[in-house]
Design a protein around this motif. Structure first.
Motif, PDB file in Angstrom:
ATOM      1  N   LEU A  16       0.825  -1.209   0.000  1.00 50.02           N
ATOM      2  CA  LEU A  16       0.000   0.000   0.000  1.00 50.02           C
ATOM      3  C   LEU A  16       0.859   1.260   0.000  1.00 50.02           C
ATOM      4  N   VAL A  17       1.848   1.290   0.852  1.00 56.28           N
ATOM      5  CA  VAL A  17       2.704   2.480   0.958  1.00 56.28           C
ATOM      6  C   VAL A  17       3.525   2.678  -0.310  1.00 56.28           C
ATOM      7  N   ARG A  18       4.066   1.601  -0.843  1.00 52.46           N
ATOM      8  CA  ARG A  18       4.927   1.703  -2.029  1.00 52.46           C
ATOM      9  C   ARG A  18       4.155   1.981  -3.314  1.00 52.46           C
ATOM     10  N   GLU A  19       2.982   1.333  -3.463  1.00 55.90           N
ATOM     11  CA  GLU A  19       2.344   1.339  -4.778  1.00 55.90           C
ATOM     12  C   GLU A  19       0.892   1.777  -4.797  1.00 55.90           C
ATOM     13  N   GLY A  20       0.303   1.999  -3.647  1.00 54.08           N
ATOM     14  CA  GLY A  20      -1.081   2.432  -3.600  1.00 54.08           C
ATOM     15  C   GLY A  20      -2.054   1.288  -3.415  1.00 54.08           C
ATOM     16  N   VAL A  24      -2.762  -3.644  -3.926  1.00 52.51           N
ATOM     17  CA  VAL A  24      -2.959  -4.611  -2.838  1.00 52.51           C
ATOM     18  C   VAL A  24      -3.994  -5.646  -3.276  1.00 52.51           C
ATOM     19  N   THR A  25      -3.498  -6.815  -3.620  1.00 51.26           N
ATOM     20  CA  THR A  25      -4.381  -7.939  -3.961  1.00 51.26           C
ATOM     21  C   THR A  25      -4.058  -9.076  -3.002  1.00 51.26           C
ATOM     22  N   MET A  26      -4.984  -9.962  -2.823  1.00 55.70           N
ATOM     23  CA  MET A  26      -4.794 -11.081  -1.902  1.00 55.70           C
ATOM     24  C   MET A  26      -3.601 -11.944  -2.353  1.00 55.70           C
ATOM     25  N   ALA A  45     -11.296 -12.000   5.425  1.00 56.01           N
ATOM     26  CA  ALA A  45     -12.394 -12.502   4.596  1.00 56.01           C
ATOM     27  C   ALA A  45     -12.302 -12.031   3.150  1.00 56.01           C
ATOM     28  N   ASN A  46     -11.835 -10.803   2.962  1.00 54.04           N
ATOM     29  CA  ASN A  46     -11.737 -10.247   1.607  1.00 54.04           C
ATOM     30  C   ASN A  46     -10.747  -9.085   1.608  1.00 54.04           C
ATOM     31  N   ARG A  47     -10.547  -8.491   0.460  1.00 53.64           N
ATOM     32  CA  ARG A  47      -9.579  -7.408   0.311  1.00 53.64           C
ATOM     33  C   ARG A  47      -9.920  -6.221   1.205  1.00 53.64           C
ATOM     34  N   GLN A  48     -11.180  -5.862   1.280  1.00 57.64           N
ATOM     35  CA  GLN A  48     -11.573  -4.725   2.116  1.00 57.64           C
ATOM     36  C   GLN A  48     -11.273  -4.993   3.587  1.00 57.64           C
ATOM     37  N   ALA A  49     -11.512  -6.214   4.038  1.00 56.00           N
ATOM     38  CA  ALA A  49     -11.192  -6.563   5.423  1.00 56.00           C
ATOM     39  C   ALA A  49      -9.691  -6.462   5.672  1.00 56.00           C
ATOM     40  N   LEU A  50      -8.903  -6.852   4.691  1.00 56.36           N
ATOM     41  CA  LEU A  50      -7.450  -6.739   4.807  1.00 56.36           C
ATOM     42  C   LEU A  50      -7.031  -5.274   4.904  1.00 56.36           C
ATOM     43  N   LEU A  51      -7.571  -4.428   4.035  1.00 56.30           N
ATOM     44  CA  LEU A  51      -7.252  -3.000   4.092  1.00 56.30           C
ATOM     45  C   LEU A  51      -7.725  -2.379   5.401  1.00 56.30           C
ATOM     46  N   ASP A  52      -8.867  -2.827   5.897  1.00 56.22           N
ATOM     47  CA  ASP A  52      -9.349  -2.354   7.205  1.00 56.22           C
ATOM     48  C   ASP A  52      -8.368  -2.734   8.310  1.00 56.22           C
ATOM     49  N   SER A  89       2.968  12.325   8.992  1.00 59.60           N
ATOM     50  CA  SER A  89       3.892  11.195   8.997  1.00 59.60           C
ATOM     51  C   SER A  89       4.434  10.990   7.584  1.00 59.60           C
ATOM     52  N   PRO A  90       5.648  10.475   7.450  1.00 62.48           N
ATOM     53  CA  PRO A  90       6.271  10.369   6.131  1.00 62.48           C
ATOM     54  C   PRO A  90       5.512   9.500   5.147  1.00 62.48           C
ATOM     55  N   TRP A  91       4.838   8.442   5.623  1.00 61.72           N
ATOM     56  CA  TRP A  91       4.166   7.549   4.687  1.00 61.72           C
ATOM     57  C   TRP A  91       2.764   8.002   4.340  1.00 61.72           C
ATOM     58  N   ALA A  92       2.169   8.881   5.122  1.00 57.42           N
ATOM     59  CA  ALA A  92       0.795   9.330   4.828  1.00 57.42           C
ATOM     60  C   ALA A  92       0.741  10.107   3.519  1.00 57.42           C
ATOM     61  N   ALA A  93       1.761  10.895   3.250  1.00 54.22           N
ATOM     62  CA  ALA A  93       1.776  11.660   2.007  1.00 54.22           C
ATOM     63  C   ALA A  93       1.780  10.726   0.806  1.00 54.22           C
ATOM     64  N   ARG A  94       2.501   9.618   0.900  1.00 50.08           N
ATOM     65  CA  ARG A  94       2.536   8.667  -0.221  1.00 50.08           C
ATOM     66  C   ARG A  94       1.185   7.990  -0.405  1.00 50.08           C
ATOM     67  N   ILE A  95       0.515   7.660   0.692  1.00 53.05           N
ATOM     68  CA  ILE A  95      -0.797   7.004   0.580  1.00 53.05           C
ATOM     69  C   ILE A  95      -1.821   7.962   0.008  1.00 53.05           C
ATOM     70  N   SER A  96      -1.837   9.211   0.462  1.00 51.07           N
ATOM     71  CA  SER A  96      -2.861  10.143   0.043  1.00 51.07           C
ATOM     72  C   SER A  96      -2.742  10.574  -1.417  1.00 51.07           C
ATOM     73  N   THR A  97      -1.577  10.357  -2.050  1.00 48.60           N
ATOM     74  CA  THR A  97      -1.419  10.752  -3.434  1.00 48.60           C
ATOM     75  C   THR A  97      -1.680   9.599  -4.399  1.00 48.60           C
ATOM     76  N   ARG A  98      -2.038   8.442  -3.869  1.00 48.49           N
ATOM     77  CA  ARG A  98      -2.336   7.276  -4.712  1.00 48.49           C
ATOM     78  C   ARG A  98      -3.786   6.873  -4.535  1.00 48.49           C
ATOM     79  N   SER A  99      -4.313   6.164  -5.534  1.00 49.04           N
ATOM     80  CA  SER A  99      -5.670   5.654  -5.410  1.00 49.04           C
ATOM     81  C   SER A  99      -5.651   4.161  -5.279  1.00 49.04           C
TER      82      SER A  99
END
Length: 99
Positions: A16-20, A24-26, A45-52, A89-99
């Motif tokens: 997630l941090v590196r690529e958005g 993130v796939t199972m 259970a699923n991808r959304q649960a993993l991201l949660d 935080s340093p990694w939040a900027a990377r997450i917020s610029t990716r979808s």
């Protein structure tokens, strides 16, 4: 070696941090964590649960290690202090610029 659930969440977080979020796939998380895809599905259970799970652990760590400057303040000040810590935080900027 870390327990499997922890390895899975850390692998998902790293991707997630590196690529958005789209990266993130199972199956990708399984490969990165060194487990089977079935092991990932057993723990999430699923991808959304993993991201949660990734978000929950990130916020828990953030709450444990940061935001201390707001101790003793009212609830609203503490929440805004934690949000500021998160977004600076340093990694939040990377997450917020990716979808």
């Amino acid at each position: 070696m870390k327990p499997t659930p922890e390895r899975i969440v850390e692998a998902a977080r790293d991707i997630l941090v590196r690529e958005g979020a789209r990266a993130v796939t199972m199956r990708r998380v399984a490969d990165t964590a060194g487990v089977t895809a079935m092991a990932v599905h057993k723990h999430c259970a699923n991808r959304q649960a993993l991201l949660d799970d990734v978000a929950e652990r990130a916020f828990r760590r953030l709450g444990e290690s940061r935001g201390r400057r707001a101790e003793g303040a009212d609830g609203e000040s503490r929440v805004f202090g934690l949000l500021e810590d998160f977004w600076t935080s340093p990694w939040a900027a990377r997450i917020s610029t990716r979808s």
